[in-house]
Motif scaffolding. Sequence first.
Motif, PDB file in Angstrom:
ATOM      1  N   ILE A 178      58.058  17.652  35.208  1.00  0.00           N
ATOM      2  CA  ILE A 178      59.463  17.244  35.224  1.00  0.00           C
ATOM      3  C   ILE A 178      59.991  17.091  33.801  1.00  0.00           C
ATOM      4  N   ILE A 179      59.209  16.430  32.934  1.00  0.00           N
ATOM      5  CA  ILE A 179      59.630  16.211  31.548  1.00  0.00           C
ATOM      6  C   ILE A 179      59.830  17.544  30.837  1.00  0.00           C
ATOM      7  N   ALA A 180      58.891  18.476  31.035  1.00  0.00           N
ATOM      8  CA  ALA A 180      58.928  19.757  30.314  1.00  0.00           C
ATOM      9  C   ALA A 180      60.094  20.646  30.732  1.00  0.00           C
ATOM     10  N   THR A 181      60.662  20.406  31.909  1.00  0.00           N
ATOM     11  CA  THR A 181      61.818  21.211  32.326  1.00  0.00           C
ATOM     12  C   THR A 181      63.075  20.845  31.552  1.00  0.00           C
ATOM     13  N   HIS A 182      63.079  19.668  30.943  1.00  0.00           N
ATOM     14  CA  HIS A 182      64.279  19.195  30.242  1.00  0.00           C
ATOM     15  C   HIS A 182      64.095  19.074  28.732  1.00  0.00           C
ATOM     16  N   LEU A 183      62.842  19.035  28.278  1.00  0.00           N
ATOM     17  CA  LEU A 183      62.592  18.824  26.858  1.00  0.00           C
ATOM     18  C   LEU A 183      61.781  19.970  26.253  1.00  0.00           C
ATOM     19  N   SER A 184      61.812  20.052  24.932  1.00  0.00           N
ATOM     20  CA  SER A 184      61.015  21.049  24.215  1.00  0.00           C
ATOM     21  C   SER A 184      59.544  20.645  24.233  1.00  0.00           C
ATOM     22  N   ILE A 185      58.683  21.553  23.778  1.00  0.00           N
ATOM     23  CA  ILE A 185      57.251  21.263  23.716  1.00  0.00           C
ATOM     24  C   ILE A 185      56.994  20.055  22.814  1.00  0.00           C
ATOM     25  N   LYS A 186      57.693  19.998  21.690  1.00  0.00           N
ATOM     26  CA  LYS A 186      57.496  18.882  20.751  1.00  0.00           C
ATOM     27  C   LYS A 186      57.908  17.557  21.373  1.00  0.00           C
ATOM     28  N   MET A 187      59.091  17.518  21.978  1.00  0.00           N
ATOM     29  CA  MET A 187      59.574  16.264  22.554  1.00  0.00           C
ATOM     30  C   MET A 187      58.754  15.858  23.782  1.00  0.00           C
ATOM     31  N   THR A 188      58.296  16.846  24.550  1.00  0.00           N
ATOM     32  CA  THR A 188      57.436  16.545  25.693  1.00  0.00           C
ATOM     33  C   THR A 188      56.159  15.845  25.226  1.00  0.00           C
ATOM     34  N   ALA A 189      55.556  16.380  24.151  1.00  0.00           N
ATOM     35  CA  ALA A 189      54.326  15.794  23.622  1.00  0.00           C
ATOM     36  C   ALA A 189      54.566  14.384  23.095  1.00  0.00           C
ATOM     37  N   LEU A 190      55.689  14.172  22.424  1.00  0.00           N
ATOM     38  CA  LEU A 190      55.975  12.853  21.871  1.00  0.00           C
ATOM     39  C   LEU A 190      56.217  11.826  22.987  1.00  0.00           C
ATOM     40  N   VAL A 191      56.906  12.231  24.043  1.00  0.00           N
ATOM     41  CA  VAL A 191      57.121  11.328  25.178  1.00  0.00           C
ATOM     42  C   VAL A 191      55.781  10.993  25.841  1.00  0.00           C
ATOM     43  N   CYS A 192      54.937  12.002  26.017  1.00  0.00           N
ATOM     44  CA  CYS A 192      53.631  11.790  26.664  1.00  0.00           C
ATOM     45  C   CYS A 192      52.710  10.907  25.817  1.00  0.00           C
ATOM     46  N   SER A 193      52.915  10.908  24.514  1.00  0.00           N
ATOM     47  CA  SER A 193      52.052  10.103  23.637  1.00  0.00           C
ATOM     48  C   SER A 193      52.250   8.604  23.841  1.00  0.00           C
ATOM     49  N   VAL A 194      53.297   8.220  24.554  1.00  0.00           N
ATOM     50  CA  VAL A 194      53.545   6.802  24.827  1.00  0.00           C
ATOM     51  C   VAL A 194      52.499   6.238  25.791  1.00  0.00           C
ATOM     52  N   PHE A 195      52.010   7.073  26.714  1.00  0.00           N
ATOM     53  CA  PHE A 195      51.121   6.571  27.762  1.00  0.00           C
ATOM     54  C   PHE A 195      49.779   6.057  27.237  1.00  0.00           C
ATOM     55  N   PRO A 196      49.135   6.707  26.264  1.00  0.00           N
ATOM     56  CA  PRO A 196      47.916   6.104  25.700  1.00  0.00           C
ATOM     57  C   PRO A 196      48.175   4.737  25.073  1.00  0.00           C
ATOM     58  N   LEU A 197      49.357   4.559  24.478  1.00  0.00           N
ATOM     59  CA  LEU A 197      49.698   3.265  23.889  1.00  0.00           C
ATOM     60  C   LEU A 197      49.889   2.204  24.969  1.00  0.00           C
ATOM     61  N   LEU A 198      50.479   2.607  26.092  1.00  0.00           N
ATOM     62  CA  LEU A 198      50.634   1.685  27.218  1.00  0.00           C
ATOM     63  C   LEU A 198      49.276   1.242  27.749  1.00  0.00           C
ATOM     64  N   LEU A 199      48.316   2.163  27.753  1.00  0.00           N
ATOM     65  CA  LEU A 199      46.956   1.809  28.170  1.00  0.00           C
ATOM     66  C   LEU A 199      46.387   0.720  27.273  1.00  0.00           C
ATOM     67  N   LEU A 200      46.552   0.877  25.965  1.00  0.00           N
ATOM     68  CA  LEU A 200      46.006  -0.095  25.014  1.00  0.00           C
ATOM     69  C   LEU A 200      46.593  -1.490  25.220  1.00  0.00           C
ATOM     70  N   VAL A 201      47.900  -1.584  25.368  1.00  0.00           N
ATOM     71  CA  VAL A 201      48.542  -2.901  25.402  1.00  0.00           C
ATOM     72  C   VAL A 201      48.408  -3.578  26.764  1.00  0.00           C
ATOM     73  N   THR A 202      48.005  -2.839  27.799  1.00  0.00           N
ATOM     74  CA  THR A 202      47.850  -3.454  29.127  1.00  0.00           C
ATOM     75  C   THR A 202      46.388  -3.694  29.489  1.00  0.00           C
ATOM     76  N   PHE A 203      45.540  -2.707  29.256  1.00  0.00           N
ATOM     77  CA  PHE A 203      44.165  -2.821  29.727  1.00  0.00           C
ATOM     78  C   PHE A 203      43.309  -3.728  28.851  1.00  0.00           C
ATOM     79  N   ILE A 204      43.736  -3.968  27.625  1.00  0.00           N
ATOM     80  CA  ILE A 204      42.950  -4.808  26.719  1.00  0.00           C
ATOM     81  C   ILE A 204      42.786  -6.228  27.262  1.00  0.00           C
ATOM     82  N   TRP A 205      43.670  -6.657  28.172  1.00  0.00           N
ATOM     83  CA  TRP A 205      43.607  -8.003  28.724  1.00  0.00           C
ATOM     84  C   TRP A 205      42.676  -8.097  29.920  1.00  0.00           C
TER      85      TRP A 205
END
Length: 473
Positions: A168-195
């Motif tokens: 869905i993301i890739a249909t609206h964004l470029s390859i670069k922006m798709t990758a940058l948006v997807c890079s948020v999810f590993p950060l979400l893992l860090l700030v939630t699972f660490i607890w």
Amino acid sequence: MIKMESLKCLSKLCCGPRLLHCLCLIAAAFNIICSGLFIGWPTSSLPKILNKNSTIPTTDDEGSWIATMLLVGGVCGSLTAAIILDRLGRKLIILFTSIPFFISWIIIAFANSASLIMVARFIAGISDGLVFCSVPVYLAEIAEPKLRGFIGSSITVACLFGMLLVNIIATHLSIKMTALVCSVFPLLLLVTFIWMPESPYYLIMKGKFAQARHSLTFFRRQEEVDDELKRLTTAVGEQNRNTGRYLDLFTVKSNRKAVYIVMGTRFGQQFSGAIAIMLYVQMIFKEIGDDISPITASIVYLGVQLLISFICTMFIDRIGRRPLLIASLIGTIITLFIEGCYFYIKDKTNIDVRSFSLIPVITLILFEIMFSLGLHTIPLLLTGEMFPTNVKAFAVSFLDIYFCIISTIAIKLFQLTKDYFGLYIPFFVSCVCDILTLIFVMTFVPETKGKTLEEVQEELKGNGKQNCKRSVV
């Protein structure tokens, strides 16, 4: 003092075991979503890279390597997991995987060559291998027996969500922006699972009984966990009486039986025809009109699969693993046979099938429903349930490598049979494979609904059937 006790009681009411397990699942799910993002990324982004106007010059051969490099890295990650899963722990490995995932997306976002994208996909593959070795084990070890099916099968749902989301993301964004948006999810893992606490099984293995008690108290939301802690300590002690080795997977009868059960169900999963339909979903959708774009067809396919898989997680602890697997296999056998017959008549006879062009589409939707009903989710769930602690790391590593190998074989077999004989042959071959898997499941696969991991082990050894029956009632 009275106020503090009241707050504790309120906390227990607002965050019971079921809700807490769900919160933990959501935190761990960011890891699986990361894998799903990388698995689904080539479907939407690779055509852009291979386009003649792409800013990243890429040949068809390089494109195929970009698609498969995740699998190569996955094998390396699975081998690594066998060594470090029992040394570093489940939680630390799950947290660590966020780093390679994040780095990979950043490399893709700023890559100016196909080689850099290959490197990024390989790095992500290492994390992917670690994820599918650590997360199923962690979730199976923290879950109560009556919730373990829901928790474990949700892994597939999270992976499908990631695959759908990146399309869905890739249909609206470029390859670069798709990758940058997807890079948020590993950060979400860090700030939630660490607890989240470590698995109580792992802590007991390491002799950290105080921490194990805290972990059980956290996940059960009650102070009285001494009986369960004692039971787990006894079970882990017996399972780890002998140091586990890779060879123990095949020399110990109960381990060997567990390996064969998971291998058999995973074989049926990969050779069920799901890959064939995924590869040709765009072509089948074109049977009802050219106005449906390839990416829309993929999104519809993944969306239906996600919905049915989610519904399956709601009932898996009520209905059980075996009934859902059997129903799923019967459904896929019927739909694959119909699909094969349609393409045989279309390609090999003079019969005009234009009046029946809706048949492959309807059959496709029914196949998705039946496949997602059990065959898509349960084999991975069984991986986390079937093995004792002393060989669990070796088992998940071996089975993840096995999964990568048979996935590759299934794809290649589909391509060869399609090219040499026609599209109907892969569907008939998958139908036969599902029939064999159905016989296998009905003969060898036990029901694990409502049983503790220790009771599952006793049943595999052949001396725990009565206890297991009582635990289900």
